[in-house]
Enzyme design. Structure first.
Site, PDB file in Angstrom:
ATOM      1  N   HIS A 245      -3.170   9.035   1.155  1.00  0.00           N
ATOM      2  CA  HIS A 245      -3.154   7.825   0.330  1.00  0.00           C
ATOM      3  C   HIS A 245      -4.528   7.558  -0.246  1.00  0.00           C
ATOM      4  O   HIS A 245      -5.517   8.193   0.127  1.00  0.00           O
ATOM      5  CB  HIS A 245      -2.644   6.620   1.138  1.00  0.00           C
ATOM      6  CG  HIS A 245      -3.381   6.368   2.421  1.00  0.00           C
ATOM      7  ND1 HIS A 245      -4.107   5.236   2.666  1.00  0.00           N
ATOM      8  CD2 HIS A 245      -3.490   7.116   3.555  1.00  0.00           C
ATOM      9  CE1 HIS A 245      -4.628   5.267   3.886  1.00  0.00           C
ATOM     10  NE2 HIS A 245      -4.276   6.406   4.446  1.00  0.00           N
TER      11      HIS A 245
ATOM     12  N   CYS B 218      -3.446   2.994  -5.469  1.00  0.00           N
ATOM     13  CA  CYS B 218      -2.728   3.818  -4.500  1.00  0.00           C
ATOM     14  C   CYS B 218      -1.325   4.180  -4.982  1.00  0.00           C
ATOM     15  O   CYS B 218      -0.833   5.293  -4.733  1.00  0.00           O
ATOM     16  CB  CYS B 218      -2.663   3.103  -3.149  1.00  0.00           C
ATOM     17  SG  CYS B 218      -1.852   1.471  -3.182  1.00  0.00           S
TER      18      CYS B 218
ATOM     19  N   HIS C 127       0.852  -1.179   0.000  1.00  0.00           N
ATOM     20  CA  HIS C 127       0.000   0.000   0.000  1.00  0.00           C
ATOM     21  C   HIS C 127       0.894   1.237   0.000  1.00  0.00           C
ATOM     22  O   HIS C 127       1.879   1.306   0.742  1.00  0.00           O
ATOM     23  CB  HIS C 127      -0.922  -0.001   1.218  1.00  0.00           C
ATOM     24  CG  HIS C 127      -1.947   1.081   1.194  1.00  0.00           C
ATOM     25  ND1 HIS C 127      -2.733   1.327   0.092  1.00  0.00           N
ATOM     26  CD2 HIS C 127      -2.321   2.004   2.121  1.00  0.00           C
ATOM     27  CE1 HIS C 127      -3.548   2.335   0.342  1.00  0.00           C
ATOM     28  NE2 HIS C 127      -3.309   2.771   1.570  1.00  0.00           N
TER      29      HIS C 127
END
Length: 255
Positions: A43, A155, A31
């Site tokens: 994010h 992301c 991530h």
């Protein structure tokens, strides 16, 4: 220290504008986000256990990298973000979600790029100054980054755009994400290449597969692709809003 084998970084070494990431679930995927200072990260997430964003049963098999563990009390700093989606701001602890901290590298050499066999850790593209990175991240936090898509708008795509301002302008190719490019390169190396019929030995097949994987990765990198352009974040958001307006107009006409 950031090196060939690991991009791990200490929290005290973080600087505003850094592109950071954290591996999830035995290194299945990572991530990504932009560190903006004061312990906060911007994010992009699909949220609610769906952060990988495939829209299939895989979304449940590969658990979310967002803050969706209902067994834990809400973060005192971030509150309950278990149902949050889109571009969000979290404290560093919530962003890491128990994982370790890594720094995404920019402007690496082709040799360094290929040495890091796993995609989504570095790029040949160079980063813009921190003030430009932070402006894009803060602007997208307020205005969004479009719909989440695991291959074209995830992301890592958000973080890379904030760092470079580069957008892929073709609709038929993968986005900026090195992770997505890596997965597709691996699939291509395994099942798609006619070169695999040129050799029957295991060593030969391995060499051909590795070669195809490396070539596919490097030609998909944002730093060498020709289907990219630098777009100001204000124009990007305005264009996205226009697309949504046009889609709504078309829908109302059909009704």
């Amino acid at each position: 220290m950031v090196g060939v084998l690991s991009n791990k970084i200490q929290r005290d070494d973080l600087k505003p504008g850094d592109h950071i990431y954290s591996w999830r679930h035995s290194y299945i995927y990572a991530h990504h986000g932009i560190y903006v200072g004061n312990g906060n990260v911007i994010h992009f997430t699909r949220g609610a256990g769906q952060e990988i964003g495939t829209g299939t049963v895989l979304d449940r098999l590969i658990f979310s990298s967002s803050q969706s563990d209902l067994s834990k009390p809400p973060c005192l700093l971030c509150g309950d973000q278990s149902m949050s989606d889109g571009v969000i701001s979290s404290c560093l602890e919530c962003f890491l979600h128990g994982g370790e901290l890594y720094l995404f590298q920019y402007g690496v050499s082709p040799a360094m790029f290929l040495a890091k066999a796993r995609g989504g850790t570095c790029t040949l593209a160079t980063s813009d100054p921190p003030e430009d990175v932070l402006h894009r991240a803060e602007y997208l936090l307020q205005n969004g980054f479009g719909a989440y898509n695991i291959f074209k708008n995830n992301c890592e795509d958000l973080a890379i755009y904030c760092k470079t301002g580069l957008i892929v302008f073709t609709s038929i190719s993968v986005g900026r994400s090195g992770q997505a490019a890596s997965f597709l390169a691996a699939a291509s190396a395994i099942v798609s290449s006619p070169l695999r019929f040129l050799t029957t030995g295991f060593a030969g097949l391995t060499a051909v597969g590795c070669g195809i994987y490396c070539i596919s990765r490097i030609v998909s990198d944002i730093g060498v692709r020709r289907d990219v352009m630098k777009i100001p974040v204000e124009r990007l958001v305005a264009h996205s809003s226009l697309d949504k307006s046009e889609a709504a107009t078309e829908t109302s006409k059909e009704d």
